[in-house]
Design a protein around this motif. Sequence first.
Motif, short mmCIF file in Angstrom:
data_model
loop_
_atom_site.label_atom_id
_atom_site.label_comp_id
_atom_site.label_asym_id
_atom_site.label_seq_id
_atom_site.Cartn_x
_atom_site.Cartn_y
_atom_site.Cartn_z
N LEU A 183 -8.40 74.04 1.97
CA LEU A 183 -9.75 73.84 1.46
C LEU A 183 -10.41 75.12 0.97
O LEU A 183 -11.39 75.07 0.25
N ASP A 184 -9.85 76.27 1.34
CA ASP A 184 -10.42 77.52 0.84
C ASP A 184 -10.48 77.45 -0.68
O ASP A 184 -9.54 76.98 -1.32
N PRO A 185 -11.58 77.90 -1.26
CA PRO A 185 -11.73 77.79 -2.71
C PRO A 185 -10.61 78.50 -3.47
O PRO A 185 -10.11 79.54 -3.04
N VAL A 186 -10.24 77.90 -4.58
CA VAL A 186 -9.25 78.52 -5.46
C VAL A 186 -9.94 79.68 -6.16
O VAL A 186 -10.97 79.50 -6.80
N PRO A 187 -9.41 80.91 -6.04
CA PRO A 187 -10.09 82.06 -6.62
C PRO A 187 -10.06 82.06 -8.15
O PRO A 187 -10.84 82.76 -8.78
N SER A 188 -9.22 81.26 -8.73
CA SER A 188 -9.05 81.28 -10.18
C SER A 188 -9.81 80.12 -10.83
O SER A 188 -10.12 79.13 -10.18
N LEU A 189 -10.09 80.27 -12.09
CA LEU A 189 -10.70 79.18 -12.85
C LEU A 189 -9.62 78.33 -13.52
O LEU A 189 -9.93 77.44 -14.29
N ASP A 190 -8.38 78.60 -13.20
CA ASP A 190 -7.25 77.91 -13.80
C ASP A 190 -7.20 76.45 -13.32
O ASP A 190 -7.03 76.20 -12.13
N PRO A 191 -7.34 75.49 -14.25
CA PRO A 191 -7.30 74.09 -13.84
C PRO A 191 -5.96 73.68 -13.23
O PRO A 191 -5.92 72.78 -12.38
N VAL A 192 -4.88 74.32 -13.60
CA VAL A 192 -3.57 74.00 -13.02
C VAL A 192 -3.55 74.37 -11.54
O VAL A 192 -3.01 73.63 -10.71
N ALA A 193 -4.17 75.51 -11.18
CA ALA A 193 -4.26 75.90 -9.77
C ALA A 193 -5.12 74.91 -9.00
O ALA A 193 -4.79 74.55 -7.86
N HIS A 194 -6.20 74.47 -9.60
CA HIS A 194 -7.05 73.46 -8.95
C HIS A 194 -6.29 72.15 -8.77
O HIS A 194 -6.41 71.49 -7.73
N ALA A 195 -5.51 71.77 -9.77
CA ALA A 195 -4.72 70.53 -9.67
C ALA A 195 -3.70 70.63 -8.54
O ALA A 195 -3.53 69.68 -7.76
N ALA A 196 -3.04 71.78 -8.43
CA ALA A 196 -2.05 71.97 -7.36
C ALA A 196 -2.72 71.90 -5.99
O ALA A 196 -2.18 71.27 -5.06
N ARG A 197 -3.88 72.51 -5.86
CA ARG A 197 -4.61 72.47 -4.59
C ARG A 197 -5.01 71.05 -4.24
O ARG A 197 -4.84 70.59 -3.11
N ALA A 198 -5.50 70.31 -5.22
CA ALA A 198 -5.92 68.93 -4.99
C ALA A 198 -4.72 68.05 -4.63
O ALA A 198 -4.81 67.18 -3.75
N ARG A 199 -3.58 68.28 -5.27
CA ARG A 199 -2.36 67.51 -4.94
C ARG A 199 -1.92 67.80 -3.50
O ARG A 199 -1.50 66.90 -2.77
N ARG A 200 -2.03 69.05 -3.08
CA ARG A 200 -1.68 69.41 -1.70
C ARG A 200 -2.62 68.71 -0.73
O ARG A 200 -2.19 68.19 0.31
N LEU A 201 -3.91 68.68 -1.04
CA LEU A 201 -4.86 67.98 -0.17
C LEU A 201 -4.58 66.49 -0.12
O LEU A 201 -4.68 65.86 0.95
N ALA A 202 -4.19 65.90 -1.24
CA ALA A 202 -3.83 64.47 -1.26
C ALA A 202 -2.63 64.22 -0.34
O ALA A 202 -2.60 63.27 0.44
N GLU A 203 -1.64 65.11 -0.44
CA GLU A 203 -0.44 64.99 0.39
C GLU A 203 -0.80 65.11 1.88
O GLU A 203 -0.32 64.33 2.71
N LEU A 204 -1.66 66.06 2.22
CA LEU A 204 -2.04 66.26 3.61
C LEU A 204 -2.84 65.08 4.16
O LEU A 204 -2.64 64.67 5.31
N HIS A 205 -3.74 64.53 3.35
CA HIS A 205 -4.50 63.37 3.82
C HIS A 205 -3.60 62.14 3.96
O HIS A 205 -3.82 61.32 4.85
N SER A 206 -2.60 62.03 3.10
CA SER A 206 -1.62 60.94 3.26
C SER A 206 -0.86 61.10 4.58
O SER A 206 -0.61 60.12 5.29
N ARG A 207 -0.49 62.33 4.87
CA ARG A 207 0.19 62.60 6.14
C ARG A 207 -0.71 62.26 7.32
O ARG A 207 -0.27 61.67 8.32
N ARG A 208 -1.98 62.62 7.21
CA ARG A 208 -2.95 62.29 8.27
C ARG A 208 -3.02 60.77 8.46
O ARG A 208 -3.02 60.28 9.59
N ALA A 209 -3.06 60.03 7.37
CA ALA A 209 -3.10 58.56 7.46
C ALA A 209 -1.86 58.02 8.18
O ALA A 209 -1.96 57.10 9.00
N ARG A 210 -0.70 58.60 7.88
CA ARG A 210 0.53 58.14 8.54
C ARG A 210 0.50 58.42 10.04
O ARG A 210 0.95 57.60 10.84
#
Length: 132
Positions: free
Chosen positions: A20-47
């Motif tokens: 959840l720490d903010p992405v230091p870059s304005l790069d949308p690809v970095a934001h997308a990667a961070r959001a995908r990781r959070l989606a994966e982690l929340h899916s794991r939490r659900a399981r």
Amino acid sequence: MARLVEAGLRRVAVAIAATLDPVPSLDPVAHAARARRLAELHSRRARWWAVLERSIVADHAMPMIHAQAAYAAVSVAEREARFWSDTADDWQARADRRPTSEVAGAMSNWHDLGLTEPTAPGLPDTSTAVAR
């Protein structure tokens, strides 16, 4: 079983907090990667919550309210996973200079792309209202 689930949920919570720490870059690809990781982690939490729910249901001595609470936790985690997955898709769309979804809200890039209508060519019509 409860201790195993507790340990799994603790590891996921630590990973989510670190991600959840903010992405230091304005790069949308970095934001997308961070959001995908959070989606994966929340899916794991659900399981993990689903494992606990099944364990409670199998133990006929446990009050069903515990299973209902675990089911509610599964639902919340799945909703969070969908949110982060949609967010990742929108960040990726920004990186690819494609229109973001209508749920992007403040992230919307429609103005930047010269779009004004949700029914612009090539976009699905999502103008139907949702009953609440």
